[in-house]
Design a protein around this motif. Structure first.
Motif, PDB file in Angstrom:
ATOM      1  N   LEU A 149      43.276   1.236  10.512  1.00 35.29           N
ATOM      2  CA  LEU A 149      42.513   1.116  11.747  1.00 35.29           C
ATOM      3  C   LEU A 149      43.379   0.431  12.793  1.00 35.29           C
ATOM      4  O   LEU A 149      43.898  -0.660  12.553  1.00 35.29           O
ATOM      5  N   VAL A 150      43.551   1.071  13.931  1.00 33.38           N
ATOM      6  CA  VAL A 150      44.371   0.489  15.000  1.00 33.38           C
ATOM      7  C   VAL A 150      43.518   0.318  16.247  1.00 33.38           C
ATOM      8  O   VAL A 150      42.906   1.272  16.710  1.00 33.38           O
ATOM      9  N   MET A 151      43.474  -0.904  16.752  1.00 30.33           N
ATOM     10  CA  MET A 151      42.695  -1.151  17.954  1.00 30.33           C
ATOM     11  C   MET A 151      43.625  -1.525  19.093  1.00 30.33           C
ATOM     12  O   MET A 151      44.471  -2.408  18.945  1.00 30.33           O
ATOM     13  N   ILE A 152      43.483  -0.861  20.212  1.00 32.07           N
ATOM     14  CA  ILE A 152      44.304  -1.185  21.373  1.00 32.07           C
ATOM     15  C   ILE A 152      43.390  -1.761  22.446  1.00 32.07           C
ATOM     16  O   ILE A 152      42.415  -1.124  22.840  1.00 32.07           O
ATOM     17  N   ALA A 153      43.704  -2.970  22.888  1.00 33.39           N
ATOM     18  CA  ALA A 153      42.880  -3.613  23.904  1.00 33.39           C
ATOM     19  C   ALA A 153      43.433  -3.315  25.291  1.00 33.39           C
ATOM     20  O   ALA A 153      44.594  -2.932  25.431  1.00 33.39           O
ATOM     21  N   ASP A 154      42.598  -3.522  26.298  1.00 32.92           N
ATOM     22  CA  ASP A 154      43.055  -3.197  27.649  1.00 32.92           C
ATOM     23  C   ASP A 154      44.134  -4.151  28.131  1.00 32.92           C
ATOM     24  O   ASP A 154      44.833  -3.884  29.088  1.00 32.92           O
ATOM     25  N   LEU A 162      44.212  -2.470   7.445  1.00 34.30           N
ATOM     26  CA  LEU A 162      44.021  -1.462   6.413  1.00 34.30           C
ATOM     27  C   LEU A 162      42.553  -1.430   5.993  1.00 34.30           C
ATOM     28  O   LEU A 162      41.936  -2.472   5.787  1.00 34.30           O
ATOM     29  N   VAL A 163      41.999  -0.230   5.866  1.00 33.51           N
ATOM     30  CA  VAL A 163      40.606  -0.097   5.414  1.00 33.51           C
ATOM     31  C   VAL A 163      40.588   0.639   4.075  1.00 33.51           C
ATOM     32  O   VAL A 163      41.117   1.750   3.958  1.00 33.51           O
ATOM     33  N   GLU A 164      39.996  -0.022   3.108  1.00 29.29           N
ATOM     34  CA  GLU A 164      39.896   0.559   1.774  1.00 29.29           C
ATOM     35  C   GLU A 164      38.535   1.240   1.665  1.00 29.29           C
ATOM     36  O   GLU A 164      37.502   0.583   1.691  1.00 29.29           O
ATOM     37  N   MET A 165      38.537   2.559   1.562  1.00 29.90           N
ATOM     38  CA  MET A 165      37.272   3.285   1.558  1.00 29.90           C
ATOM     39  C   MET A 165      36.647   3.333   0.163  1.00 29.90           C
ATOM     40  O   MET A 165      37.374   3.365  -0.830  1.00 29.90           O
ATOM     41  N   VAL A 218      35.110  -3.961   8.336  1.00 30.83           N
ATOM     42  CA  VAL A 218      36.496  -4.251   8.696  1.00 30.83           C
ATOM     43  C   VAL A 218      36.635  -4.408  10.203  1.00 30.83           C
ATOM     44  O   VAL A 218      37.333  -5.287  10.701  1.00 30.83           O
ATOM     45  N   LEU A 219      35.934  -3.557  10.918  1.00 32.13           N
ATOM     46  CA  LEU A 219      35.970  -3.594  12.377  1.00 32.13           C
ATOM     47  C   LEU A 219      35.567  -4.986  12.872  1.00 32.13           C
ATOM     48  O   LEU A 219      36.262  -5.611  13.674  1.00 32.13           O
ATOM     49  N   THR A 222      38.152  -7.643  11.833  1.00 28.01           N
ATOM     50  CA  THR A 222      39.400  -7.580  12.583  1.00 28.01           C
ATOM     51  C   THR A 222      39.212  -7.999  14.033  1.00 28.01           C
ATOM     52  O   THR A 222      39.996  -8.755  14.590  1.00 28.01           O
ATOM     53  N   LEU A 223      38.162  -7.500  14.632  1.00 27.93           N
ATOM     54  CA  LEU A 223      38.038  -7.677  16.073  1.00 27.93           C
ATOM     55  C   LEU A 223      37.371  -8.984  16.466  1.00 27.93           C
ATOM     56  O   LEU A 223      37.627  -9.509  17.533  1.00 27.93           O
ATOM     57  N   VAL A 224      36.504  -9.475  15.616  1.00 29.47           N
ATOM     58  CA  VAL A 224      35.753 -10.633  16.056  1.00 29.47           C
ATOM     59  C   VAL A 224      36.043 -11.895  15.239  1.00 29.47           C
ATOM     60  O   VAL A 224      36.336 -12.943  15.789  1.00 29.47           O
TER      61      VAL A 224
END
Lengths: 340, 340
Positions: A149-154, A162-165, A218-219, A222-224
């Motif tokens: 998972l790749v997040m690009i911020a402004d 990495l996300v383990e499904m 994961v989201l 990672t993000l918060v």
DNA sequence: CCCTGGCACTCGACTGTAGCGAGTGCCAGT
DNA sequence: ACTGGCACTCGCTACAGTCGAGTGCCAGGG
């Protein structure tokens, strides 16, 4: 506490001399070096008053005077004139920052620049995720059960994870997942994503539900929650400059504090709109830093603030110079960010 | 240089005592603390020989003896028995590393773990790009003329970089570019990409040529030239532990060296197959580190090596313990990497 | 031949004393 | 309200003296 102009001038002179020489300053050398146009004896009387009010103190009887934290505070608040940067310094800042290729590079260069110009320890916070918006989310299949998972911020900051499904996931589903999360989350402040993420699970078609649930966890992590803030540090070697006279002998507590992300964030992070903050000695909440001063400010494109930066040094430091430098660097970096 | 067994035992005893007490050790206290079953006078004679051979020296006439760098070297090579880790330490390592969620996290935890266990400065190199293969390349459109290039290596390491395109680029072209670079480069060692990248330009259809050229430049910069190596550092506060007795008074040179990525890489980076390397004082090529010792080793999944890690401390350090710890941590991390 | 006990010697660390000087506080005088 | 003068404090340095850990060497014994 009526301090007339001359007493204030004396205090200023003491601070300036002490910062320059690192030695307690006496009445005689004071009148010599500054044009106070009064005699040492008069200065001594003024000093007595200043000492009584807690602005200066004597290390031992019959030694010169040294500013107290309170003295520095008064100096910073009312006595120091802003010291404009030299053109050379301005050019140095521009040149140093000009070559940056991306956000990481900007931050790295900034922190080194600050350390070099102020000859002190510098800290720069990467643009805070909480204050950024999602620009794009990308899902890259790594194996049948793993996604990146790749997040690009402004702000240009990029986070990946990495996300383990729970089960193998077909390529088409990955595309769907990607579409869904982007639809919902792009443009949203990261701090405001949690409720949306929950909605994301509820609204997703049944066959994607399990995958989306895992992804959401994961989201959020990672993000918060997780390493939400990152920091860059430089110039630690400058701590060892003052021949151990600064920091009352031991660098240990300072170095320890500098290793704690949380502590550093506290120092740098409390961002008020474009204000510059100076914490002197005792004013620091962190015990380990009672012998240090911190000059910090927020930065960001335009008027918004996306992170903090600052400088840490001995209480006996060149406040006007440091303040001017920190302010200038922050402004330049802000402009740089605004261009992207 | 015939050193009989007893002389070696004396040297060992000296090293052990000095490391423990940090004070020059004399013949009398030596026989008391260790069972040498000879008289102090005999020990003195042995010491004289050891000094002549350069293994120990006296700080001043009529003081105890202190090991020289050469003495430590002999000690490490021939006199120190491996000190097995305590079960508690093993458990600590496992527990500490178990919670890691991705590569960055593994490296961060490893470096802190090392610093904590050895009570010294620790350095860990992120898996080297040169020794990794490309697992996936992703292109994310940011604006019409900007792409974010994301490279995922098989070690789990991720690099990203902004690409400024010469002209606006349609979405379909982005897909084509992504397909092309992935076809050519996935599975290839990063160190071997340059020729392939050239071929990539030559083989691409004319309308993609300009875009591919720009992309290639960035590709090469990101993957091969620029910050190819990354490092994590921890435990600097440990430098200030030995009350300034270590490092002959000034931490400055050490701290300076630690700020230079290049220097650190030199320390950690020279990886030989699963060997552990000890550099003692003078043996360090870097002048600033002449008063320090470095214990380093490579690590990686299975037999392959993807990066280095190590520990830096005063020459007067617990070599057997440090060596055991570094070796153990490297092995654990290797196993962890092998699982992914 | 190697080890040992004894002995004289060295030299850093510590202690105490004395003199110096920068700096102070106070006071009387302008 | 400022100044010059004066007595006083006290840290710093230098110097002398003592102490003791540690050494090197030597003659004697297993």
């Amino acid at each position: 506490m009526g301090l007339d102009d001359r007493k204030l001038a004396v205090l200023r002179a003491i601070v300036e001399d002490y910062v320059a020489t690192q030695e307690p300053v006496g009445s005689k050398s004071l009148v010599e070096r500054h044009q106070l146009s009064v005699s040492p004896a008069t200065v001594r009387n003024d000093m007595a008053v200043l000492e009584e009010e807690g602005y200066i103190r004597q290390p031992h009887t019959s030694a010169g005077r040294v500013p107290t934290d309170r003295g520095y505070r008064l100096f910073v608040d009312r006595l120091s004139r802003v010291k404009p940067l030299s053109p050379a310094e301005r050019r140095a800042i521009e040149r140093f920052l000009a070559g940056a290729v991306d956000l990481d590079d900007v931050v790295q260069r900034t922190v080194r620049l600050l350390a070099q110009l102020t000859r002190q320890v510098a800290v720069v916070q990467y643009p805070s995720l909480a204050r950024s918006r999602v620009r794009h989310l990308e899902l890259v299949p790594i194996s049948t059960t793993r996604l990146m998972l790749v997040m690009i911020a402004d702000t240009g900051r990029v986070e990946q994870r990495l996300v383990e499904m729970p089960a193998p996931i077909p390529a088409d589903d990955v595309l769907d997942l990607r579409r869904l999360v982007n639809e919902k989350l792009v443009g949203v402040f990261l701090s405001e994503t949690p409720p949306l993420v929950q909605a994301l699970i509820d609204d997703s078609p049944p066959h994607l539900r399990p995958a989306m649930t895992t992804l959401s966890t994961v989201l959020l992590e990672t993000l918060v929650e997780r390493h939400e803030e990152r920091l860059a540090l430089a110039g630690t070697a400058n701590l060892a400059r003052g021949g151990l006279l600064d920091f009352q002998g031991s660098l240990r507590p300072i170095l320890e504090a500098l290793e704690e992300q949380v502590v550093l964030l506290k120092l740098i992070g409390e961002v008020e709109p474009s204000t510059l903050r100076v914490r002197i000695g005792d004013e620091n909440e962190i015990d380990n830093l009672r012998a240090a001063s911190v000059v910090s400010t927020g930065y960001g494109p335009g008027a918004t603030i996306v992170g903090g930066m600052g400088v840490l040094g001995p209480t006996r430091m060149d406040y006007p110079g440091t303040i001017a430098t920190v302010r200038a660097v922050a402004r330049y970096v802000g402009e740089l960010l605004a261009q992207n």
